[in-house]
Write a protein that holds these residues in place. Structure first.
Motif, PDB file in Angstrom:
ATOM      1  N   PRO A 149       0.824  -1.208   0.000  1.00 27.44           N
ATOM      2  CA  PRO A 149       0.000   0.000   0.000  1.00 27.44           C
ATOM      3  C   PRO A 149       0.856   1.254   0.000  1.00 27.44           C
ATOM      4  CG  PRO A 149      -0.015  -1.029   2.164  1.00 27.44           C
ATOM      5  CD  PRO A 149       0.679  -1.988   1.236  1.00 27.44           C
ATOM      6  N   ALA A 150       0.244   2.367  -0.365  1.00 28.26           N
ATOM      7  CA  ALA A 150       0.970   3.635  -0.485  1.00 28.26           C
ATOM      8  C   ALA A 150       1.554   4.102   0.832  1.00 28.26           C
ATOM      9  CB  ALA A 150       0.042   4.710  -1.063  1.00 28.26           C
ATOM     10  N   ASN A 151       0.992   3.658   1.948  1.00 33.22           N
ATOM     11  CA  ASN A 151       1.497   4.110   3.248  1.00 33.22           C
ATOM     12  C   ASN A 151       2.374   3.061   3.931  1.00 33.22           C
ATOM     13  OD1 ASN A 151      -0.453   2.247   3.814  1.00 33.22           O
ATOM     14  ND2 ASN A 151      -1.564   3.506   5.301  1.00 33.22           N
ATOM     15  N   SER A 152       2.810   2.050   3.180  1.00 29.38           N
ATOM     16  CA  SER A 152       3.675   1.028   3.754  1.00 29.38           C
ATOM     17  C   SER A 152       5.076   1.579   3.954  1.00 29.38           C
ATOM     18  CB  SER A 152       3.746  -0.185   2.822  1.00 29.38           C
ATOM     19  OG  SER A 152       4.745  -1.084   3.250  1.00 29.38           O
ATOM     20  N   ASN A 153       5.706   1.249   5.068  1.00 31.68           N
ATOM     21  CA  ASN A 153       7.074   1.718   5.303  1.00 31.68           C
ATOM     22  C   ASN A 153       8.089   0.588   5.189  1.00 31.68           C
ATOM     23  OD1 ASN A 153       6.558   0.252   7.583  1.00 31.68           O
ATOM     24  ND2 ASN A 153       7.179   1.833   9.036  1.00 31.68           N
ATOM     25  N   LYS A 154       7.697  -0.507   4.561  1.00 31.65           N
ATOM     26  CA  LYS A 154       8.601  -1.631   4.350  1.00 31.65           C
ATOM     27  C   LYS A 154       9.209  -1.558   2.951  1.00 31.65           C
ATOM     28  CE  LYS A 154       6.115  -4.764   7.440  1.00 31.65           C
ATOM     29  NZ  LYS A 154       5.408  -6.070   7.542  1.00 31.65           N
ATOM     30  N   PHE A 155      10.517  -1.763   2.864  1.00 35.97           N
ATOM     31  CA  PHE A 155      11.202  -1.762   1.571  1.00 35.97           C
ATOM     32  C   PHE A 155      11.394  -3.217   1.139  1.00 35.97           C
ATOM     33  CE2 PHE A 155      14.287  -1.405  -1.685  1.00 35.97           C
ATOM     34  CZ  PHE A 155      14.242  -0.116  -2.162  1.00 35.97           C
ATOM     35  N   TYR A 156      10.657  -3.633   0.107  1.00 37.68           N
ATOM     36  CA  TYR A 156      10.729  -5.006  -0.388  1.00 37.68           C
ATOM     37  C   TYR A 156      11.766  -5.064  -1.512  1.00 37.68           C
ATOM     38  CZ  TYR A 156       6.408  -5.822   2.203  1.00 37.68           C
ATOM     39  OH  TYR A 156       5.471  -5.944   3.197  1.00 37.68           O
ATOM     40  N   ALA A 157      12.901  -5.687  -1.224  1.00 36.56           N
ATOM     41  CA  ALA A 157      14.040  -5.669  -2.146  1.00 36.56           C
ATOM     42  C   ALA A 157      13.933  -6.785  -3.180  1.00 36.56           C
ATOM     43  CB  ALA A 157      15.340  -5.811  -1.368  1.00 36.56           C
ATOM     44  N   LEU A 212      17.046  -2.206  -5.773  1.00 43.60           N
ATOM     45  CA  LEU A 212      15.793  -2.000  -6.496  1.00 43.60           C
ATOM     46  C   LEU A 212      14.710  -2.760  -5.759  1.00 43.60           C
ATOM     47  CD1 LEU A 212      14.249  -1.015  -9.074  1.00 43.60           C
ATOM     48  CD2 LEU A 212      14.772  -3.254 -10.046  1.00 43.60           C
ATOM     49  N   GLY A 213      13.599  -2.086  -5.472  1.00 50.51           N
ATOM     50  CA  GLY A 213      12.540  -2.760  -4.742  1.00 50.51           C
ATOM     51  C   GLY A 213      11.240  -1.995  -4.780  1.00 50.51           C
ATOM     52  N   ILE A 214      10.364  -2.345  -3.861  1.00 46.89           N
ATOM     53  CA  ILE A 214       9.024  -1.770  -3.803  1.00 46.89           C
ATOM     54  C   ILE A 214       8.851  -1.132  -2.436  1.00 46.89           C
ATOM     55  CG2 ILE A 214       6.577  -2.228  -4.217  1.00 46.89           C
ATOM     56  CD1 ILE A 214       7.539  -5.047  -5.277  1.00 46.89           C
ATOM     57  N   TYR A 215       8.399   0.134  -2.431  1.00 48.02           N
ATOM     58  CA  TYR A 215       8.338   0.892  -1.186  1.00 48.02           C
ATOM     59  C   TYR A 215       7.246   1.956  -1.286  1.00 48.02           C
ATOM     60  CZ  TYR A 215      10.029   4.143   2.466  1.00 48.02           C
ATOM     61  OH  TYR A 215      10.140   4.966   3.556  1.00 48.02           O
ATOM     62  N   ASN A 216       6.349   1.989  -0.308  1.00 54.51           N
ATOM     63  CA  ASN A 216       5.282   2.997  -0.280  1.00 54.51           C
ATOM     64  C   ASN A 216       4.499   3.091  -1.586  1.00 54.51           C
ATOM     65  OD1 ASN A 216       5.435   3.822   2.356  1.00 54.51           O
ATOM     66  ND2 ASN A 216       6.742   5.583   1.965  1.00 54.51           N
ATOM     67  N   GLY A 217       4.135   1.945  -2.132  1.00 54.92           N
ATOM     68  CA  GLY A 217       3.308   1.931  -3.337  1.00 54.92           C
ATOM     69  C   GLY A 217       4.043   2.304  -4.614  1.00 54.92           C
ATOM     70  N   LYS A 218       5.374   2.335  -4.569  1.00 50.71           N
ATOM     71  CA  LYS A 218       6.173   2.708  -5.734  1.00 50.71           C
ATOM     72  C   LYS A 218       7.254   1.660  -5.979  1.00 50.71           C
ATOM     73  CE  LYS A 218       4.329   6.939  -5.979  1.00 50.71           C
ATOM     74  NZ  LYS A 218       3.564   7.462  -7.130  1.00 50.71           N
ATOM     75  N   VAL A 222      20.889  -0.997  10.998  1.00 51.90           N
ATOM     76  CA  VAL A 222      19.695  -0.145  11.025  1.00 51.90           C
ATOM     77  C   VAL A 222      19.998   1.152  10.278  1.00 51.90           C
ATOM     78  CG1 VAL A 222      18.112   1.113  12.533  1.00 51.90           C
ATOM     79  CG2 VAL A 222      18.977  -1.128  13.210  1.00 51.90           C
ATOM     80  N   SER A 223      19.009   1.670   9.569  1.00 48.69           N
ATOM     81  CA  SER A 223      19.212   2.906   8.813  1.00 48.69           C
ATOM     82  C   SER A 223      17.918   3.695   8.804  1.00 48.69           C
ATOM     83  CB  SER A 223      19.633   2.587   7.379  1.00 48.69           C
ATOM     84  OG  SER A 223      18.551   2.004   6.684  1.00 48.69           O
ATOM     85  N   ALA A 224      17.897   4.764   8.014  1.00 50.24           N
ATOM     86  CA  ALA A 224      16.693   5.598   7.931  1.00 50.24           C
ATOM     87  C   ALA A 224      15.531   4.832   7.327  1.00 50.24           C
ATOM     88  CB  ALA A 224      16.990   6.840   7.097  1.00 50.24           C
ATOM     89  N   ILE A 225      15.837   3.863   6.479  1.00 46.62           N
ATOM     90  CA  ILE A 225      14.809   3.020   5.885  1.00 46.62           C
ATOM     91  C   ILE A 225      14.745   1.720   6.683  1.00 46.62           C
ATOM     92  CG2 ILE A 225      14.104   1.810   3.779  1.00 46.62           C
ATOM     93  CD1 ILE A 225      14.001   4.867   3.606  1.00 46.62           C
ATOM     94  N   PRO A 226      13.555   1.202   6.990  1.00 48.98           N
ATOM     95  CA  PRO A 226      13.464  -0.030   7.776  1.00 48.98           C
ATOM     96  C   PRO A 226      14.181  -1.192   7.108  1.00 48.98           C
ATOM     97  CG  PRO A 226      11.329   1.048   7.587  1.00 48.98           C
ATOM     98  CD  PRO A 226      12.251   1.765   6.647  1.00 48.98           C
TER      99      PRO A 226
END
Length: 251
Positions: free
Chosen positions: A86-94, A112-118, A180-184
């Motif tokens: 979803p657009a409000n997801s904070n998970k980065f799918y690599a 390269l991955g999927i993050y916040n609906g993009k 750990v970083s700025a992105i989960p």
């Protein structure tokens, strides 16, 4: 494989008769390849798909090879996924990436991955939105260090691309996150298919081309038709969910 210098011999013939296989004693020194550049006994499929487990440690992945004879300046990956993002997801799918801590505990990422609906590309700690993500849509992305661009499904973005595309820390169907970083923390996207994976040098020559396939013993994986190496699932988990699924046989 026999050759002339460093050039592999692609075909041999006696008169009009083509030689399919040559041996010295019981050692095969020459063997022609069928379509798609695969050795005899391998079956080309349209894609390979990872699992659908919600447990990341059960998800299959491929460790990328590090034997390139030339530096890749451009690469292409074609993929689709059934992962819900979803657009409000904070998970980065690599889908493919490099991600490891440096000595200063900063994180170097080329992912390269999927993050916040993009569909996103992340270099360093900064994700760049490329196109909207929709499940089951095929995305064809081409990265070019010369022009510093990523083109995906007709959309071009100027991006700081980086060069960590082919190291022992790169994973296809994921990335290694060790700090750990700025992105989960990275996640492995579920039910994700990879159709094409190619890398080229500055002259446009292929230095790597992974063909989705099934080996003669029935193992699903990717065959590098440039360097003649088969790559299978590198996840050692014995869980039943840890397996690749093969797509239809390529026509």
């Amino acid at each position: 494989m026999i050759g002339i210098g460093t050039q592999k011999i692609a075909a041999l013939s006696v008169g009009t008769a083509k030689i399919a296989r040559g041996l010295v004693g019981e050692t095969v020194v020459f063997e022609t390849k069928p379509a798609y550049g695969l050795p005899a006994g391998y079956t080309k499929v349209e894609y390979i798909q990872n699992g659908s487990s919600g447990t990341q440690s059960y998800m299959p992945y491929i460790n990328m090879p590090v034997t390139a004879k030339k530096t890749a300046t451009k690469f292409e990956i074609k993929f689709s996924s059934q992962q819900s993002v979803p657009a409000n997801s904070n998970k980065f799918y690599a889908v493919y990436g490099y991600n490891i801590a440096t000595s200063s505990n900063k994180v170097s990422r080329n992912t390269l991955g999927i993050y916040n609906g993009k569909v996103c590309y992340q270099y360093g700690l900064t994700p760049t939105e490329l196109v909207d993500y929709t499940a089951n849509t095929i995305f064809d992305a081409v990265f070019d260090t010369g022009t510093r661009t990523i083109q995906i499904n007709g959309v071009s973005k100027n991006v700081a691309i980086g060069t960590n595309w082919r190291t022992k820390n790169n994973l296809l169907f994921g990335s290694r996150n060790t700090a750990v970083s700025a992105i989960p923390d990275d996640y492995f996207p579920q039910a994700t298919r990879v159709y094409t994976f190619k890398m080229r040098d500055a002259d446009g020559n292929l230095v790597l081309e992974l063909a989705p396939c099934i080996d003669p013993s029935g193992v699903i994986g990717m065959y590098d038709v440039v360097e003649d190496v088969f790559y299978k699932n590198a996840n050692p988990s014995t869980n039943a969910a840890n397996k690749f699924i093969a797509g239809p046989v390529a026509s």
